[in-house]
Design a protein around this motif. Structure first.
Motif, short mmCIF file in Angstrom:
data_model
loop_
_atom_site.label_atom_id
_atom_site.label_comp_id
_atom_site.label_asym_id
_atom_site.label_seq_id
_atom_site.Cartn_x
_atom_site.Cartn_y
_atom_site.Cartn_z
N UNK A 8 -49.17 -13.10 -11.77
CA UNK A 8 -50.64 -13.21 -12.31
C UNK A 8 -51.21 -11.64 -12.25
N UNK A 9 -51.20 -11.08 -11.29
CA UNK A 9 -51.70 -9.68 -10.98
C UNK A 9 -51.09 -8.74 -12.20
N UNK A 10 -49.81 -8.84 -12.02
CA UNK A 10 -48.94 -7.91 -12.89
C UNK A 10 -49.52 -8.30 -14.42
N UNK A 11 -49.68 -9.55 -14.85
CA UNK A 11 -49.95 -9.72 -16.18
C UNK A 11 -51.25 -9.43 -16.32
N UNK A 12 -52.32 -9.48 -15.50
CA UNK A 12 -53.57 -9.04 -15.87
C UNK A 12 -53.57 -7.50 -15.85
N UNK A 13 -53.13 -6.87 -14.99
CA UNK A 13 -53.16 -5.23 -15.26
C UNK A 13 -52.32 -4.96 -16.44
N UNK A 14 -51.39 -5.66 -16.90
CA UNK A 14 -50.46 -5.18 -18.21
C UNK A 14 -51.43 -5.49 -19.33
N UNK A 15 -52.22 -6.55 -19.40
CA UNK A 15 -53.33 -6.92 -20.27
C UNK A 15 -54.13 -6.03 -20.68
N UNK A 16 -54.75 -5.56 -19.59
CA UNK A 16 -55.68 -4.80 -19.28
C UNK A 16 -55.57 -3.20 -19.71
N UNK A 17 -54.21 -2.78 -19.45
CA UNK A 17 -53.63 -1.51 -19.94
C UNK A 17 -53.40 -1.65 -21.47
N UNK A 18 -53.25 -2.76 -21.85
CA UNK A 18 -53.05 -2.75 -23.48
C UNK A 18 -54.33 -2.89 -24.29
N UNK A 19 -55.64 -3.08 -23.65
CA UNK A 19 -56.62 -2.87 -24.17
C UNK A 19 -57.27 -4.56 -24.38
N UNK A 20 -56.66 -5.41 -23.67
CA UNK A 20 -57.22 -6.89 -23.77
C UNK A 20 -58.18 -6.96 -23.02
N UNK A 21 -59.30 -7.72 -23.31
CA UNK A 21 -60.48 -8.15 -22.34
C UNK A 21 -60.00 -9.46 -21.67
N UNK A 22 -59.91 -9.30 -20.13
CA UNK A 22 -59.50 -10.34 -19.36
C UNK A 22 -60.59 -10.88 -18.61
N UNK A 23 -60.48 -12.14 -18.41
CA UNK A 23 -61.43 -12.82 -17.39
C UNK A 23 -60.45 -13.79 -16.46
N UNK A 24 -60.41 -13.78 -15.39
CA UNK A 24 -59.49 -14.36 -14.59
C UNK A 24 -60.04 -15.60 -13.46
N UNK A 25 -59.30 -16.26 -12.90
CA UNK A 25 -59.79 -17.12 -11.87
C UNK A 25 -58.60 -17.84 -11.01
#
Length: 460
Positions: A8-25
């Motif tokens: 999950x942490x890896x996915x969040x970082x990858x999405x953010x690096x690709x320009x996605x707006x991420x909110x997580x829980x």
């Protein structure tokens, strides 16, 4: 996103690096703290505006359908938001960057980790850039990006997929898909065997017509799947270790054979390869060989790779010797079918079994009882297993692994066979006493190697 463990942490970082707006829980406060420290935005998914979301990225350990959908899944469905996982994100990125990039996806009830590692090892030993990940322990979005196949060395992604991950990857489309076998497992998460098999089938069903579909046909579920896929026009390579095939890959003793139109030639020989001991590993080797052929490897390259395969921790891992006593860590055997693959390899077994029980217990292992000198039962399953063993196998309930190792080592040292084996092959999940099977296996290895007179071994 919901679920902020390792992937999950890896996915969040990858999405953010690709320009996605991420909110997580996450329901785990420690996981939330780690995510906040990594700069990942945290939000209460109960109160956010779901109409603004393009996807819910769900950790594979979070229930999607059974026993009941997680609350975040219910919220997503009410808002018509797709629920996906990190494998799906990889597939989308591969199609965007390099749709022809070699991508091997592997699933099964048993043997998928060994087959995944072996396939990657064969590719790497032949000079390819093998990116190994997925359910085997390395998050897929932490791997190098897919690249066009004409780049040298050719990069191939070799990915182990659990049923949970497949369920979250609706557009999974590997160029080479492998389904090794199917037996009853994870019904708490899938409800029925038919649903579990249908989820697994999606991996091989997603292979394009230009790709290669590899299916083990030694169980009725997989045979039916192979027939359906062939009827749909896919190129299906059938694999068997129980019988010769007119077309496909099969094991004949230690030899891996390739048959075309009724004529068979040997591809490789796994005789004497300690890391590929047992019929189950012949199946794994045959499936990996089929994948290697589809990747363009020669029989000589495949043979060299098989010979140099070191094996995996917690899968028939030889962790120590004391005199003529061999200690084997097979902690990955989390169900009876997997434990059977270890029990068939030895004749004088001091068996450590138990943990959080799976459906069916160990009744299916009754045919192996004559091989077991004594059983040492641990965890929640101890009483149930003791009832099954009854008077057929000497046993004691040791409750914990440390007591089991001490008792088994003592009894094995006093025994008379040529090579008594102290075997941890629990036929159970680990969650009653250990976080996962790796922690359980590490504990076994440490306990064994702390015994007086035990020499560590490096072979697996």
């Amino acid at each position: 996103m919901f679920g902020l463990g390792g992937s999950g942490l890896v996915s969040a970082r990858a999405l953010m690096a690709g320009g996605a707006d991420v909110v997580a829980s996450d329901d785990n406060a420690d996981s939330v703290k780690k995510a906040e420290a990594a700069g990942i935005p945290i939000a209460d998914l109960h109160t956010i505006d779901w109409t603004r979301l393009s996807a819910l990225v769900l950790a594979p350990g979070v229930p999607l359908t059974h026993p009941v959908p997680h609350w975040s899944v219910e919220l997503a469905r009410k808002a018509a938001v797709p629920v996906i996982g990190d494998i799906e994100l990889f597939c989308r990125e591969r199609r965007r960057l390099a749709p022809a990039a070699p991508f091997v996806a592997i699933t099964a009830t048993n043997g998928k980790s060994t087959t995944t590692a072996l396939t990657a090892h064969l590719a790497a030993s032949a000079g390819m850039d093998a990116q190994l990940g997925g359910n085997i322990g390395t998050a897929i979005l932490s791997l190098a990006l897919p690249q066009a196949p004409e780049v040298r060395p050719s990069r191939v992604h070799v990915i182990e997929c659990s049923s949970y991950q497949i369920d979250l990857a609706p557009s999974l489309d590997p160029s080479i898909g492998i389904l090794i076998n199917l037996s009853e497992d994870h019904l708490d998460r899938h409800g029925t065997m038919a649903h579990y098999a249908a989820v697994k089938e999606r991996l091989v069903a997603g292979v394009p017509l230009t790709g290669t579909t590899i299916v083990g046909v030694d169980d009725e579920w997989c045979r039916a799947i192979a027939d359906r896929l062939a009827q749909s026009g896919k190129r299906v390579v059938r694999v068997s270790v129980h019988s010769a095939l007119a077309d496909g890959i099969y094991a004949e003793g230690y030899r891996i054979m390739r048959a075309v139109a009724g004529e068979a030639l040997p591809i490789a020989d796994i005789g004497g390869v300690g890391s590929l001991r047992g019929l189950h590993n012949a199946q794994n080797a045959a499936c990996a060989t089929a994948a290697a052929l589809a990747l363009g490897l020669s029989p000589a390259a495949i043979q060299a790779g098989l010979r140099s395969f070191p094996g995996l921790a917690h899968r028939m891992e030889e962790v120590g010797r004391s005199g003529n006593v061999l200690f084997v860590n097979d902690s990955k055997a989390t169900n009876a079918d997997s434990a059977a693959q270890a029990l068939v390899c030895f004749d004088d077994i001091f068996w450590i079994a138990g943990g959080k029980p799976k459906t069916g217990g160990i009744e299916s292992l009754r045919g192996f009882f004559p091989r077991i000198r004594k059983a040492y039962l641990i965890g929640e399953a101890a009483d149930e297993f003791a009832a099954t063993l009854g008077g057929a196998v000497a046993h004691e309930i040791t409750v914990t692994l440390d007591r089991a190792v001490a008792a088994a080592a003592r009894d094995a040292a006093r025994s008379t066979p040529k090579q008594p084996v102290v075997l941890l092959s629990p036929a159970c999940a680990s969650f009653d006493q250990y976080r996962n099977f790796e922690v359980r296996g590490d504990a076994f290895r440490g306990l064994v190697q702390a015994l007086p007179g035990v020499a560590k071994t490096t072979g697996r």
